[in-house]
Scaffold this active site. Sequence first.
Site, PDB file in Angstrom:
ATOM      1  N   CYS A 153      -0.402   4.114   2.148  1.00  0.00           N
ATOM      2  CA  CYS A 153      -0.152   3.962   3.593  1.00  0.00           C
ATOM      3  C   CYS A 153       1.312   4.202   3.933  1.00  0.00           C
ATOM      4  CB  CYS A 153      -0.495   2.547   4.066  1.00  0.00           C
ATOM      5  SG  CYS A 153      -1.922   1.791   3.306  1.00  0.00           S
ATOM      6  N   ASP A 154       2.199   3.649   3.138  1.00  0.00           N
ATOM      7  CA  ASP A 154       3.593   3.537   3.589  1.00  0.00           C
ATOM      8  C   ASP A 154       4.596   4.362   2.786  1.00  0.00           C
ATOM      9  OD1 ASP A 154       2.725   1.714   5.500  1.00  0.00           O
ATOM     10  OD2 ASP A 154       2.928   0.015   4.155  1.00  0.00           O
ATOM     11  N   CYS A 185       0.827  -1.212   0.000  1.00  0.00           N
ATOM     12  CA  CYS A 185       0.000   0.000   0.000  1.00  0.00           C
ATOM     13  C   CYS A 185       0.858   1.257   0.000  1.00  0.00           C
ATOM     14  CB  CYS A 185      -0.931  -0.007   1.216  1.00  0.00           C
ATOM     15  SG  CYS A 185      -1.965   1.466   1.316  1.00  0.00           S
TER      16      CYS A 185
END
Length: 308
Positions: free
Chosen positions: A135-136, A132
């Site tokens: 997200c990261d 992701c």
Amino acid sequence: MAENVIIIGSGPAGLTAAVYAARADLKPLMIEGMEAGGQLMLTTEVENYPGFPDGIMGPELMENFRKQAERFGTRIMSSNVTKVDFSQRPFKVWVGEDEYEGDSVIISTGASARWIGVPGEDKLRGYGVSSCATCDGFFFRDREIIVVGGGDSAMEEATFLTKFASKVTIVHRRDEFRASKIMARRALDNPKIEVLWNTVVEEIVGDKAVTGVKLRNVETDEASDLAVEGVFVAIGHIPNTNIFDGQLELDSEGYIVTTDHTRTSVEGVFAAGDVVDKVYRQAITAAGMGCESAIDAERWLEAQHDPE
Ligand code: NAP
């Protein structure tokens, strides 16, 4: 006696549905599945969930969701649903030999990222291996990373990651992308992106964090090493809908088809989160849909009791 509502799955969508259903006095029964908490249990820090200005660890966020659902009376069972029968009401849901009945059902079984399945991948998930970028990506400022895949997700993630990374190498197993022309062009035109065609990852290397990958060119059979600190796997997701096949309308990729917000093809069965949504796939959007599904279920149940 049949439950008012059975919630299947316990990621952000299911647990939010549980909070709302419990507060509506529906006394929901949640069957949380063996991967309780869903995909956020696999991430480290979540920095984009509103309300947590300093970020929060994914598992801790899900523990909070769970406590909140339980606080209002959700009963949670830690098992996997093995079979359902939505052909008549009350709906039937099985956990092995045990049968449960529900006047309504909310499905929030999510999707699972498809992983490459090479040595190092499992061990380093959350420590440089991610599925992701949204997200990261932020953790890879000025680092060199690779994105594995050749579809729209890989293009989108690679392009997004150039905001942070110093260099992004797309590793694709064929000599052409599956992605739409426009998305592929955007990635190919980006000066920070390079592509390794006909190449597969054979191993992700690192002890406590990713330090590199072992690659192989499938045309020439040549092996090589590449030093990178991040590996983003973008080779698709698989919605967790096996047990609903033949019971509900699914699209060609297996996602549950909904109309009018969270209604599935069977009246009284609702669905929310990544099991429906292949576009946004965020905890916050799943939570939002979970809320909708509980309100939809509550209103539907009320209409059954009072058709006027
Ligand atoms: P996808 O279109 O199925 O592409 C998956 C890619 O991963 C393919 O290039 C495939 O290679 C590769 N792949 C699959 N298994 C692999 C393996 N084991 N090892 C190495 N490579 C592997 O999946 P997606 O990109 O996640 O997209 C899913 C759907 O969402 C698509 O319909 C897509 O159009 C849509 N989507 C749209 C947008 C957008 O429009 N903004 C953004 C993201 C996704 P091959 O090509 O060789 O099969």
